[in-house]
Design a protein around this motif. Sequence first.
Motif, PDB file in Angstrom:
ATOM      1  N   GLU A 229      36.560  38.983  41.273  1.00 29.15           N
ATOM      2  CA  GLU A 229      37.252  39.932  40.393  1.00 29.15           C
ATOM      3  C   GLU A 229      37.886  41.036  41.234  1.00 29.15           C
ATOM      4  OE1 GLU A 229      34.870  39.911  36.157  1.00 29.15           O
ATOM      5  OE2 GLU A 229      34.044  41.132  37.777  1.00 29.15           O
ATOM      6  N   TYR A 230      39.002  41.583  40.699  1.00 22.72           N
ATOM      7  CA  TYR A 230      39.631  42.760  41.293  1.00 22.72           C
ATOM      8  C   TYR A 230      39.601  43.889  40.266  1.00 22.72           C
ATOM      9  CZ  TYR A 230      41.741  40.504  45.413  1.00 22.72           C
ATOM     10  OH  TYR A 230      41.955  39.877  46.608  1.00 22.72           O
ATOM     11  N   PHE A 231      39.505  45.122  40.793  1.00 23.87           N
ATOM     12  CA  PHE A 231      39.723  46.288  39.933  1.00 23.87           C
ATOM     13  C   PHE A 231      41.212  46.437  39.657  1.00 23.87           C
ATOM     14  CE2 PHE A 231      35.616  48.092  41.670  1.00 23.87           C
ATOM     15  CZ  PHE A 231      34.969  48.093  40.439  1.00 23.87           C
ATOM     16  N   ARG A 232      41.558  46.723  38.413  1.00 22.49           N
ATOM     17  CA  ARG A 232      42.926  47.128  38.114  1.00 22.49           C
ATOM     18  C   ARG A 232      43.049  48.638  38.311  1.00 22.49           C
ATOM     19  NH1 ARG A 232      42.566  43.489  33.326  1.00 22.49           N
ATOM     20  NH2 ARG A 232      43.953  41.705  33.659  1.00 22.49           N
TER      21      ARG A 232
ATOM     22  N   LEU B 194      39.817  47.233  46.127  1.00 17.98           N
ATOM     23  CA  LEU B 194      40.013  46.533  44.867  1.00 17.98           C
ATOM     24  C   LEU B 194      38.824  45.641  44.500  1.00 17.98           C
ATOM     25  CD1 LEU B 194      43.758  45.355  45.190  1.00 17.98           C
ATOM     26  CD2 LEU B 194      42.866  47.309  43.897  1.00 17.98           C
TER      27      LEU B 194
ATOM     28  N   PRO C  85      35.043  44.814  43.531  1.00 19.11           N
ATOM     29  CA  PRO C  85      33.785  45.400  43.050  1.00 19.11           C
ATOM     30  C   PRO C  85      32.641  45.096  44.010  1.00 19.11           C
ATOM     31  CG  PRO C  85      34.925  44.264  41.267  1.00 19.11           C
ATOM     32  CD  PRO C  85      35.628  43.904  42.526  1.00 19.11           C
TER      33      PRO C  85
ATOM     34  N   GLY D 225      41.024  50.752  36.046  1.00 16.87           N
ATOM     35  CA  GLY D 225      39.570  50.616  36.133  1.00 16.87           C
ATOM     36  C   GLY D 225      39.027  49.337  35.516  1.00 16.87           C
ATOM     37  N   SER D 226      39.825  48.662  34.719  1.00 18.64           N
ATOM     38  CA  SER D 226      39.367  47.384  34.171  1.00 18.64           C
ATOM     39  C   SER D 226      39.364  46.329  35.284  1.00 18.64           C
ATOM     40  CB  SER D 226      40.267  46.944  33.023  1.00 18.64           C
ATOM     41  OG  SER D 226      41.589  46.731  33.473  1.00 18.64           O
ATOM     42  N   ARG D 227      38.879  45.150  34.941  1.00 20.87           N
ATOM     43  CA  ARG D 227      38.773  44.089  35.943  1.00 20.87           C
ATOM     44  C   ARG D 227      39.616  42.887  35.537  1.00 20.87           C
ATOM     45  NH1 ARG D 227      32.602  43.687  38.248  1.00 20.87           N
ATOM     46  NH2 ARG D 227      32.161  45.930  38.387  1.00 20.87           N
TER      47      ARG D 227
END
Length: 728
Positions: free
Chosen positions: A311-314, A283, A285, A317-319
């Motif tokens: 930040e985490y990836f959703r 998750l 980046p 693909g968004s953050r």
Amino acid sequence: MSRSGKSRNAPSLQTSIPAGAVPLESILCTEELHRRPSRPPDYEKENRALVKLVSALADSPSTILQTLAETILDITQCDSAGLSLLTTDGKTPDVCGKRFYWPAIAGTWNPHVGGGTPRNFGPCGDVLDQNRTLLFRHFERRYPYLLPVIPAAEECLLVPFYVAGEAVGTVWAIMHSDRRKFDAEDDRVMASLEKFASSAYQALIHIEDLEFQVSEREKAEAEVRELARGLEAKIRRLVEANVVGIVMWNLEGAITGANEAFLRMVQYDNEDLASGRLRWTDLTPAEWRGHDERAVADLKATGIFQPFEKEYFRKDGSRVPVLLGGALFEGSAKEGVAFVLDLSQQKRAERALRRSEAFLAEGQHLSQIGSFSWRVATGEITWSEQLYRIYELDIGVPVTLELIRTRVHPEDVTLLEKMIEEARDGSTDFEWQYRLMMPDHSIKYMHAVAHATRDQDCQPEYIVAVQDVTARRLTEEARDKARSELAHVARVMSLGTLTASIAHEVNQPLSGIITNAGTCLRMLSDDPPNIDGARETARRTIRDGNRASDVVTRLRTLYSKKDLSPEWMDLNEAAREVTSLSLSELRQNRVILRHELAEDLPPVVGDRIQLQQVILNLLRNASEAMSRVNDRPRALLIRTERDEGDQVRLSVKDTGVGFTAQAADKLFEAFYTTKNDGMGIGLSISRSIIDAHHGRLWATPNDGPGATFSFAIRCRPEGLEDPKTRVS
């Protein structure tokens, strides 16, 4: 006051001394203590008293002060004894207190326990100010507020009382009659008892402080036990409430458990969690993995990692920006728990704030407005970037009042100092105008508006907006110059129409000069010559020459072209000069001119030429308004009088055609005219002249035919000296 004798609180007493109070020296008799016969020391009685004080401290610490008062009463054989302590809250001794209170009194004055005296005007304050023992005789003669305290004090012996080296009160003994007087032995015993009482009182304070600490510690331990009992339930409720994301993990990168809040944050569900495919390493980046490595290092070293942003990836693909903090489970080296806060809304707010700040900065740049805050107590000044640009200083340079002074025009520094002084004296809004002188000696004009407020420490702070009005100021000067030029043209045009009248005014004295000169020659040719007659004729010649000169002088004045030059002037005299130039034309137009000029009219301040131009315009307009009137007299009245608000009014009233209600709003507009050959600038220019004099010009229809045009200007504007008080 400390035992060393240095005053820490020595207010001025003179401002508090009531009328009729006797001087302090007249009620002091301290020096008599060592001149009076002294009784022998009674050390046995003194030791018994000290033992009694020690017992009171051990058995009943709270009564130590009352025991001290009773001990003083017993040893000195006085009538009343007690203590006075400085206090702020009415209980705790405080060297900065504003009032003494009496916590313990023995003897006759015992009913007055709890009373007291002010710090800045009273016998106890005198003792602390002088930091020594004082003996008073009838102190109520200086301090009248003690008169109601009965019986009166014949003598009062006061000794400074110290706590931790600071004088915070007095120990005192009072005789209400002259059965005995205090002596040096009383002074010694009182000083000895004060030292013991001071140590005992400090011990009492320490005991009370220790009891408070013990009580607080027991209370804190109880709260910790209660917290520990409920902690597990609270954590469970926190996880289930889904207020914040809770995630359990291991150092290999797996997420072993999570609540709904975290799963919604990253757009996964419980099936994804159960499948084992949800890993915090996946998750994260790539650019944030260095932060994770530092957090893992902290976990291995201390068992916890401090909160940090990442930040985490959703799943799509968004953050999502988050704040992450956590710790290893107790007894585990690889598994732990972390809280996760979704920062999406905060980041949006931060972006909106940055955008707003950018808009504000651009708005300040476009409007040439800078701003700053000034904390008066600390002198801290914070400028906006635009204000740095206006002052032409490097952005970020620390700003001080001294730095501001270097940019203020030398003639306006006094104004700046006055503004600073007023700001420090009181928290009120204000505005001012000033100039800057830049390094290249160019001038900038500033307009500042300040709003008073309070900072987080309740100290005065000013928020100030400063606008660079240089362009506007230059535009106004250009406008005023153009207006002056136009007024001059209008004045010349007005005078051009009076050519016949002016010629008549000049021809009359010239004709008189020629006639008188011929007569003078004949008288001198007589045999014998008529010297007396010739002399009188010469005088008339000089008189007519002066009349012609006056006419020319008035014309040259009205034709002159110069800037607004205010001066003290007689409005009646100015009106007479204008009417004298217009008289011939008015008669030619069959106008009946009448004056009603107030005899007690005060002088006014104004530009004589421009005000005469206004009068001339009003006279000519009135004459022209009656040019087509044939069924009634063409009457014109010029009147002066006092007006309300320390103003003087001049009115021109005609019996002409007047004006319609529709035309009333347009009379003073530029280029509006009801005449076939008019330009429509006379009344417009007249209003601008009166406006420049801070007055007003208006028109009203008469009850009968015609109209009245009036203007009013101030008699004594600020900044000009009164001619009646002016010294030549």
